[in-house]
Write an enzyme that holds these catalytic residues in place. Structure first.
Site, PDB file in Angstrom:
ATOM      1  N   SER A  89      41.355  30.286  52.854  1.00 50.81           N
ATOM      2  CA  SER A  89      42.273  30.877  51.809  1.00 50.81           C
ATOM      3  C   SER A  89      43.593  31.019  52.623  1.00 50.81           C
ATOM      4  O   SER A  89      43.208  32.077  53.160  1.00 50.81           O
ATOM      5  CB  SER A  89      41.194  31.594  50.889  1.00 50.81           C
ATOM      6  OG  SER A  89      42.517  31.584  49.993  1.00 50.81           O
ATOM      7  N   ALA A 113      34.326  43.504  37.089  1.00 52.46           N
ATOM      8  CA  ALA A 113      34.694  42.575  37.612  1.00 52.46           C
ATOM      9  C   ALA A 113      35.783  42.775  37.483  1.00 52.46           C
ATOM     10  O   ALA A 113      36.827  42.147  35.832  1.00 52.46           O
ATOM     11  CB  ALA A 113      34.152  41.725  37.484  1.00 52.46           C
ATOM     12  N   GLY A 114      36.747  41.566  38.413  1.00 53.21           N
ATOM     13  CA  GLY A 114      38.318  41.425  38.143  1.00 53.21           C
ATOM     14  C   GLY A 114      38.167  40.217  38.815  1.00 53.21           C
ATOM     15  O   GLY A 114      38.588  40.561  40.188  1.00 53.21           O
ATOM     16  N   HIS A 115      38.150  39.270  38.586  1.00 53.58           N
ATOM     17  CA  HIS A 115      38.087  37.740  39.142  1.00 53.58           C
ATOM     18  C   HIS A 115      40.107  37.174  38.988  1.00 53.58           C
ATOM     19  O   HIS A 115      40.290  36.513  38.407  1.00 53.58           O
ATOM     20  CB  HIS A 115      36.779  36.812  39.133  1.00 53.58           C
ATOM     21  CG  HIS A 115      36.013  37.271  40.062  1.00 53.58           C
ATOM     22  ND1 HIS A 115      34.736  36.664  39.709  1.00 53.58           N
ATOM     23  CD2 HIS A 115      35.583  38.477  40.076  1.00 53.58           C
ATOM     24  CE1 HIS A 115      33.688  37.645  40.046  1.00 53.58           C
ATOM     25  NE2 HIS A 115      34.412  38.246  40.549  1.00 53.58           N
ATOM     26  N   ARG A 146      14.539  50.376  28.706  1.00 52.10           N
ATOM     27  CA  ARG A 146      13.834  49.766  27.339  1.00 52.10           C
ATOM     28  C   ARG A 146      14.991  50.059  25.935  1.00 52.10           C
ATOM     29  O   ARG A 146      14.104  50.117  25.135  1.00 52.10           O
ATOM     30  CB  ARG A 146      12.472  49.721  27.273  1.00 52.10           C
ATOM     31  CG  ARG A 146      12.188  48.645  28.412  1.00 52.10           C
ATOM     32  CD  ARG A 146      10.679  48.915  29.073  1.00 52.10           C
ATOM     33  NE  ARG A 146      10.381  50.391  29.133  1.00 52.10           N
ATOM     34  CZ  ARG A 146       9.284  50.787  29.693  1.00 52.10           C
ATOM     35  NH1 ARG A 146       8.406  50.210  30.159  1.00 52.10           N
ATOM     36  NH2 ARG A 146       9.258  52.189  30.782  1.00 52.10           N
ATOM     37  N   GLN A 200      30.799  41.535  42.400  1.00 46.73           N
ATOM     38  CA  GLN A 200      31.440  42.272  43.635  1.00 46.73           C
ATOM     39  C   GLN A 200      30.587  42.168  44.821  1.00 46.73           C
ATOM     40  O   GLN A 200      30.093  41.255  44.810  1.00 46.73           O
ATOM     41  CB  GLN A 200      29.534  43.492  43.238  1.00 46.73           C
ATOM     42  CG  GLN A 200      30.172  44.307  41.514  1.00 46.73           C
ATOM     43  CD  GLN A 200      31.123  44.195  40.139  1.00 46.73           C
ATOM     44  OE1 GLN A 200      29.612  43.551  40.019  1.00 46.73           O
ATOM     45  NE2 GLN A 200      31.519  43.941  39.221  1.00 46.73           N
ATOM     46  N   LYS A 235      36.664  35.894  45.478  1.00 46.57           N
ATOM     47  CA  LYS A 235      35.033  35.555  44.759  1.00 46.57           C
ATOM     48  C   LYS A 235      35.967  34.703  44.154  1.00 46.57           C
ATOM     49  O   LYS A 235      35.240  32.871  43.963  1.00 46.57           O
ATOM     50  CB  LYS A 235      34.319  36.285  44.596  1.00 46.57           C
ATOM     51  CG  LYS A 235      33.641  36.688  45.774  1.00 46.57           C
ATOM     52  CD  LYS A 235      32.282  37.296  44.828  1.00 46.57           C
ATOM     53  CE  LYS A 235      32.547  38.762  44.059  1.00 46.57           C
ATOM     54  NZ  LYS A 235      33.391  39.733  44.731  1.00 46.57           N
ATOM     55  N   GLY A 236      36.678  34.543  42.915  1.00 46.21           N
ATOM     56  CA  GLY A 236      37.066  34.375  42.036  1.00 46.21           C
ATOM     57  C   GLY A 236      37.857  32.906  42.423  1.00 46.21           C
ATOM     58  O   GLY A 236      37.683  31.747  42.007  1.00 46.21           O
ATOM     59  N   LYS A 237      38.629  33.184  43.393  1.00 42.54           N
ATOM     60  CA  LYS A 237      39.712  32.500  43.762  1.00 42.54           C
ATOM     61  C   LYS A 237      38.802  31.147  44.616  1.00 42.54           C
ATOM     62  O   LYS A 237      39.799  29.736  44.046  1.00 42.54           O
ATOM     63  CB  LYS A 237      40.718  32.849  45.043  1.00 42.54           C
ATOM     64  CG  LYS A 237      40.796  32.080  46.080  1.00 42.54           C
ATOM     65  CD  LYS A 237      42.685  30.990  45.991  1.00 42.54           C
ATOM     66  CE  LYS A 237      42.371  30.666  46.928  1.00 42.54           C
ATOM     67  NZ  LYS A 237      43.436  29.808  47.535  1.00 42.54           N
ATOM     68  N   ARG A 269      43.130  49.864  47.354  1.00 48.68           N
ATOM     69  CA  ARG A 269      41.928  49.799  47.920  1.00 48.68           C
ATOM     70  C   ARG A 269      41.728  50.168  49.659  1.00 48.68           C
ATOM     71  O   ARG A 269      43.300  50.762  49.686  1.00 48.68           O
ATOM     72  CB  ARG A 269      41.507  47.943  47.806  1.00 48.68           C
ATOM     73  CG  ARG A 269      41.076  47.699  46.839  1.00 48.68           C
ATOM     74  CD  ARG A 269      40.875  45.852  46.625  1.00 48.68           C
ATOM     75  NE  ARG A 269      41.180  45.607  45.528  1.00 48.68           N
ATOM     76  CZ  ARG A 269      41.325  44.394  44.987  1.00 48.68           C
ATOM     77  NH1 ARG A 269      41.937  43.750  45.862  1.00 48.68           N
ATOM     78  NH2 ARG A 269      41.392  43.977  44.624  1.00 48.68           N
ATOM     79  N   ASP A 305      36.121  42.339  45.836  1.00 51.09           N
ATOM     80  CA  ASP A 305      37.263  42.058  45.977  1.00 51.09           C
ATOM     81  C   ASP A 305      37.440  40.728  46.755  1.00 51.09           C
ATOM     82  O   ASP A 305      38.830  40.806  47.523  1.00 51.09           O
ATOM     83  CB  ASP A 305      38.367  43.494  46.550  1.00 51.09           C
ATOM     84  CG  ASP A 305      38.067  44.334  44.805  1.00 51.09           C
ATOM     85  OD1 ASP A 305      37.789  43.559  44.178  1.00 51.09           O
ATOM     86  OD2 ASP A 305      37.781  44.994  45.581  1.00 51.09           O
TER      87      ASP A 305
HETATM   88  P1  IMP Z   1      30.316  50.200  38.824  1.00 53.37           P
HETATM   89  O1  IMP Z   1      29.869  48.742  38.858  1.00 53.37           O
HETATM   90  O2  IMP Z   1      31.504  50.844  37.970  1.00 53.37           O
HETATM   91  O3  IMP Z   1      28.739  50.991  38.524  1.00 53.37           O
HETATM   92  O4  IMP Z   1      30.519  50.739  40.246  1.00 53.37           O
HETATM   93  C1  IMP Z   1      30.213  51.286  41.125  1.00 53.37           C
HETATM   94  C2  IMP Z   1      30.619  51.044  42.729  1.00 53.37           C
HETATM   95  O5  IMP Z   1      30.719  49.516  42.795  1.00 53.37           O
HETATM   96  C3  IMP Z   1      32.280  51.386  42.924  1.00 53.37           C
HETATM   97  O6  IMP Z   1      32.131  51.416  44.442  1.00 53.37           O
HETATM   98  C4  IMP Z   1      33.108  50.671  42.063  1.00 53.37           C
HETATM   99  O7  IMP Z   1      34.335  50.800  42.770  1.00 53.37           O
HETATM  100  C5  IMP Z   1      32.781  49.395  42.542  1.00 53.37           C
HETATM  101  N1  IMP Z   1      32.804  47.860  42.164  1.00 53.37           N
HETATM  102  C6  IMP Z   1      32.318  47.536  41.117  1.00 53.37           C
HETATM  103  N2  IMP Z   1      32.540  46.734  40.598  1.00 53.37           N
HETATM  104  C7  IMP Z   1      33.847  46.109  41.791  1.00 53.37           C
HETATM  105  C8  IMP Z   1      34.797  45.035  41.880  1.00 53.37           C
HETATM  106  O8  IMP Z   1      34.459  44.098  41.005  1.00 53.37           O
HETATM  107  N3  IMP Z   1      35.185  44.998  43.458  1.00 53.37           N
HETATM  108  C9  IMP Z   1      35.057  46.267  44.271  1.00 53.37           C
HETATM  109  N4  IMP Z   1      34.010  47.165  43.978  1.00 53.37           N
HETATM  110  C10 IMP Z   1      33.690  46.710  42.540  1.00 53.37           C
END
Ligand code: IMP
Length: 446
Positions: free
Chosen positions: A418, A39-41, A142, A221, A16-18, A302, A13
């Protein structure tokens, strides 16, 4: 450029997307190389905000090719929804290629993710519940179904039969999983819908790199959520590092020219796990409020805290950052003082400045050693107008010093700053300009 990796330097968070979207203005191709629908960018190309989950930022630019690469785990229905959503928003401008080697996230994986979190109870990871861990487990075990399998119903069915047999306990725990026949048919149809985009993306990228095309490898991530080098077990299940960018794209190491670390001017974390600089109470609430700190995928609030230079130095060495992009500097605008953690005091009285303890339990137990910087003023419309006109030189002096310090401490100069979600709320800085301005000439040995 020509081939640059963009890596989250904190706990995810970092915007990175920006940054990727901004740098895509001079890229031909962008590649997501790990992760999946976790992910959420968030990107704001114009007036509206777009959140990308499984698509790389190049999808928002005409003339750009967005690759969803072999290191990803992809949920086909979510990918189709994401494409449709972008089309509806009028933001689908780039071309899409999806790796045939990428693995498929199944409903069973989502169910398993939720079930495992429940089993862990108070020790839960706080995953996004998108099935990411179980999909990666099946990849290395596998058992996995790959995007290439989707055009072959007989292979899908055979693999599902194996997988369902191997996870019989889960079928008992989660009774509403789709039947093998239903899921085979759904996956076949999703495969048909995605067929125009499926490709062997490695030969495409090899050729593109050889012919000097500019390629951005977009991490999801972050380094501290890396399954090996992050705060294990509170990590994701892939390698969001520069090395992971190569494994996850199929590009050879010699092709990688730059590694851009992206960090917020402060820190946030979602999910469980150690966070030495975490703030509590009203101070955390204020940062969360000012920075709009809620998960782009899950909407979870967060956790918020100050910049941690031990972790940033570690991330810089692990990834070989050649430069840093620092985001959300406007959020701290108006803070009278900005503390930064410059080292850890360990319970035995020793000090550690470069390398965080390996055990999450031990990282929980460190006490940050602080250095406090004078704050910079608010990002008023007047300052923003000056920045748009004059670029980095118009940044407040206190902020320049703060950024110079971060660059000096990590050995990676800050070259992008930024100060808002929009594309144009960004300034580029010549390498070492801040350090020179602040009179910092000595780099820490890298
Ligand atoms: P998972 O990737 O859903 O298995 O989550 C594992 C850990 O990574 C958790 O603490 C999530 O909150 C964190 N996490 C996964 N994706 C993101 C992201 O895009 N941003 C921030 N934390 C993430």
């Amino acid at each position: 450029m020509p081939v640059s990796a963009i890596i989250g330097a904190q706990f995810g968070d970092e915007a990175k997307g920006k940054v990727t979207d901004y740098l895509c203005a001079r890229a031909d191709i962008s590649v997501r190389y790990q992760g999946g629908p976790n992910a959420g960018h968030s990107v704001q190309p114009g007036e509206q905000m777009v959140v990308l989950h499984q698509l790389s930022a190049g999808i928002l630019r005409s003339g750009c090719v967005a690759v969803s690469g072999p290191g990803m785990v992809i949920s086909p229905p979510s990918l189709l929804d994401e494409l449709e959503g972008l089309r509806r928003q009028g933001e689908l401008r780039g071309e899409l290629r999806v790796s045939e080697r990428a693995h498929v996230v199944l409903p069973l994986h989502r169910a398993q993710d939720g079930w495992e979190e429940k089993v862990r109870g108070v020790h839960a990871t706080g995953t996004t519940l998108r099935g990411i861990g179980p999909a990666y487990m099946d990849r290395v075990g596998r058992w996995g179904i790959r995007m290439a399998d989707l055009s072959r119903p007989e292979i899908i069915k055979q693999k599902l039969e194996l997988l369902y047999a191997a996870k019989k306990h889960l079928r008992d725990e989660v009774p509403d999983l789709p039947s093998i026949d239903t899921l085979t048919e759904e996956l076949r149809q999703q495969g048909l819908a995605l067929k125009p985009y499926l490709a062997n993306t490695e030969p495409y990228l090899w050729g593109a790199a050889r012919s000097g095309k500019r390629i951005i490898l977009e991490g999801a991530q972050s380094a501290l959520l890396d399954v090996d080098f992050g705060t294990y077990p509170f990590v994701t299940s892939s390698h969001p590092t520069a090395a992971g960018a190569l494994v996850g794209s199929g590009l050879p190491p010699q092709e990688l020219d730059d590694v851009v670390g992206v960090a917020k001017a402060y820190s946030t974390r979602v999910g469980s796990g150690p966070f030495p600089t975490e703030l509590e109470g009203a101070a955390a609430d204020r940062l969360r409020e000012m920075g709009g700190e809620r998960g782009a995928t899950t909407g979870r609030p967060r956790r918020c805290g100050w910049m941690d230079l031990v972790l940033l130095r570690y991330a810089a060495r692990l990834n070989g950052f050649t430069s840093l992009a620092i985001t959300k500097v406007d959020v701290l605008g108006g803070e009278p003082e900005v503390p930064v953690c410059v080292g850890y005091e360990l319970p035995n009285g020793e000090r550690s400045d470069e390398y965080p303890p390996v055990l999450a339990e031990d990282l929980e137990a460190v006490s940050p050693v602080w250095r406090t910087f004078p704050g910079w003023g608010e990002f008023t419309p007047k300052l923003r107008a000056r920045l748009a006109e004059q670029g980095w030189r118009a940044l407040p002096t206190e902020l320049k010093r703060y950024l110079a310090f971060i660059g000096g401490e990590t050995g990676a100069p800050v070259t992008v700053v930024s100060y808002g979600p929009r594309r144009d709320e960004t300034v580029e800085v010549p390498p070492n300009a801040f350090e020179t301005a602040a009179g910092i000439s000595e780099w820490h040995p890298n």
